[in-house]
Design a protein around this motif. Structure first.
Motif, PDB file in Angstrom:
ATOM      1  N   THR A   1       0.834  -1.205   0.000  1.00 22.75           N
ATOM      2  CA  THR A   1       0.000   0.000   0.000  1.00 22.75           C
ATOM      3  C   THR A   1       0.865   1.250   0.000  1.00 22.75           C
ATOM      4  O   THR A   1       0.563   2.218  -0.688  1.00 22.75           O
ATOM      5  CB  THR A   1      -0.965  -0.002   1.207  1.00 22.75           C
ATOM      6  N   ASN A   2       1.956   1.213   0.737  1.00 20.81           N
ATOM      7  CA  ASN A   2       2.841   2.377   0.776  1.00 20.81           C
ATOM      8  C   ASN A   2       3.564   2.615  -0.542  1.00 20.81           C
ATOM      9  O   ASN A   2       3.911   3.750  -0.865  1.00 20.81           O
ATOM     10  CB  ASN A   2       3.843   2.251   1.924  1.00 20.81           C
TER      11      ASN A   2
ATOM     12  N   VAL B   1      -6.481  -3.576  -5.334  1.00 16.55           N
ATOM     13  CA  VAL B   1      -6.313  -5.028  -5.225  1.00 16.55           C
ATOM     14  C   VAL B   1      -5.778  -5.382  -3.837  1.00 16.55           C
ATOM     15  O   VAL B   1      -6.280  -6.288  -3.167  1.00 16.55           O
ATOM     16  CB  VAL B   1      -5.375  -5.561  -6.328  1.00 16.55           C
ATOM     17  N   ARG B   2      -4.767  -4.657  -3.370  1.00 15.69           N
ATOM     18  CA  ARG B   2      -4.178  -4.926  -2.049  1.00 15.69           C
ATOM     19  C   ARG B   2      -5.207  -4.717  -0.940  1.00 15.69           C
ATOM     20  O   ARG B   2      -5.267  -5.477   0.016  1.00 15.69           O
ATOM     21  CB  ARG B   2      -2.969  -4.027  -1.779  1.00 15.69           C
ATOM     22  N   LEU B   3      -6.019  -3.681  -1.082  1.00  9.02           N
ATOM     23  CA  LEU B   3      -7.023  -3.399  -0.061  1.00  9.02           C
ATOM     24  C   LEU B   3      -8.065  -4.520   0.017  1.00  9.02           C
ATOM     25  O   LEU B   3      -8.649  -4.761   1.074  1.00  9.02           O
ATOM     26  CB  LEU B   3      -7.711  -2.063  -0.331  1.00  9.02           C
ATOM     27  N   GLY B   4      -8.267  -5.209  -1.081  1.00  8.84           N
ATOM     28  CA  GLY B   4      -9.200  -6.333  -1.094  1.00  8.84           C
ATOM     29  C   GLY B   4      -8.783  -7.463  -0.175  1.00  8.84           C
ATOM     30  O   GLY B   4      -9.607  -8.270   0.250  1.00  8.84           O
TER      31      GLY B   4
ATOM     32  N   PRO C   1       4.769  14.538   2.563  1.00  6.50           N
ATOM     33  CA  PRO C   1       5.258  13.808   1.394  1.00  6.50           C
ATOM     34  C   PRO C   1       6.192  12.664   1.794  1.00  6.50           C
ATOM     35  O   PRO C   1       7.009  12.800   2.693  1.00  6.50           O
ATOM     36  CB  PRO C   1       6.001  14.882   0.597  1.00  6.50           C
ATOM     37  N   GLN C   2       6.004  11.555   1.139  1.00  6.10           N
ATOM     38  CA  GLN C   2       6.793  10.339   1.340  1.00  6.10           C
ATOM     39  C   GLN C   2       6.498   9.631   2.664  1.00  6.10           C
ATOM     40  O   GLN C   2       7.159   8.665   2.997  1.00  6.10           O
ATOM     41  CB  GLN C   2       8.313  10.613   1.227  1.00  6.10           C
ATOM     42  N   ALA C   3       5.529  10.107   3.431  1.00  6.84           N
ATOM     43  CA  ALA C   3       5.199   9.435   4.689  1.00  6.84           C
ATOM     44  C   ALA C   3       4.392   8.172   4.392  1.00  6.84           C
ATOM     45  O   ALA C   3       3.392   8.228   3.689  1.00  6.84           O
ATOM     46  CB  ALA C   3       4.398  10.362   5.594  1.00  6.84           C
ATOM     47  N   PRO C   4       4.812   7.046   4.920  1.00 10.33           N
ATOM     48  CA  PRO C   4       4.070   5.806   4.695  1.00 10.33           C
ATOM     49  C   PRO C   4       3.002   5.594   5.770  1.00 10.33           C
ATOM     50  O   PRO C   4       3.001   6.266   6.803  1.00 10.33           O
ATOM     51  CB  PRO C   4       5.162   4.743   4.833  1.00 10.33           C
ATOM     52  N   PHE C   5       2.092   4.664   5.500  1.00  7.73           N
ATOM     53  CA  PHE C   5       1.195   4.222   6.563  1.00  7.73           C
ATOM     54  C   PHE C   5       2.073   3.527   7.595  1.00  7.73           C
ATOM     55  O   PHE C   5       2.945   2.730   7.246  1.00  7.73           O
ATOM     56  CB  PHE C   5       0.146   3.243   6.033  1.00  7.73           C
ATOM     57  N   ALA C   6       1.858   3.822   8.850  1.00  9.95           N
ATOM     58  CA  ALA C   6       2.715   3.300   9.913  1.00  9.95           C
ATOM     59  C   ALA C   6       2.552   1.802  10.113  1.00  9.95           C
ATOM     60  O   ALA C   6       3.515   1.092  10.397  1.00  9.95           O
ATOM     61  CB  ALA C   6       2.432   4.030  11.223  1.00  9.95           C
TER      62      ALA C   6
END
Length: 182
Positions: A44-45, A55-58, A90-95
């Protein structure tokens, strides 16, 4: 992921003696769950595209997301990308996985609200408001904050197409955009 979570929940309900016999299997399930969640965070990141993210969220097993059409899923993925951590830093990912789950649930709800507001607009002005909210939330610059006749013309076309049709005329944002295509 939902199957692994269900299996782990079933394990928790087993008798202590049975749990002891299945301890190795539980360990394997725990590892699969942790690996799967980690992979979803990484994928996701990376955010290659809304389609790839959808697709990944599925894989999350989110009940609200799972019932959406494929077009709605891509539009919710776009919304999640727009509203995710990269939107503010910017560039921050989901933790972590929990952050993605929470963001997905929020995006499904906000997306439904955007489409509902478009469908329940009772006049061109309300349709303009709904379109402005959609463009802002989805990160489209075309009509964001615009008060030009172009926004009014778009809102008029979108409202007139829906007017006389049922309140749930637009199922997706793409349906609205299709009205504007020649």
């Amino acid at each position: 992921m939902p199957i692994i979570k269900a299996a782990l929940a079933e394990y928790d309900g087993l008798a202590p003696g049975v749990k002891t016999l299945l301890a190795n299997e539980k360990s394997v399930l725990d590892t699969l769950l942790a690996t799967g969640q980690s992979n979803i965070v990484i994928d996701t990141n990376l955010q290659g595209s809304e389609t790839n993210v959808s697709v990944r969220l599925g894989y999350l097993g989110n009940a609200g997301y799972d019932v959406l059409s494929s077009i709605q899923k891509v539009e919710v993925a776009k919304h999640l990308i727009q509203k995710g951590p990269k939107a503010t830093v910017p560039q921050a990912p989901f933790a972590n996985y929990a952050a993605i789950e929470a963001a997905l649930t929020a995006s499904v709800t906000e997306y439904a609200t955007l489409v509902n507001n478009l469908n329940t607009a009772t006049d061109v002005t309300a349709t303009e408001t709904a379109i402005t909210a959609i463009t802002t939330e989805m990160g489209w610059a075309a009509y964001t904050g615009s008060t030009s006749p172009t926004l009014n013309q778009v809102a008029t076309a979108v409202f007139n197409e829906k007017n006389g049709n049922n309140v749930n005329y637009y199922e997706t944002i793409a349906d609205m955009v299709a009205v504007l295509q020649p």
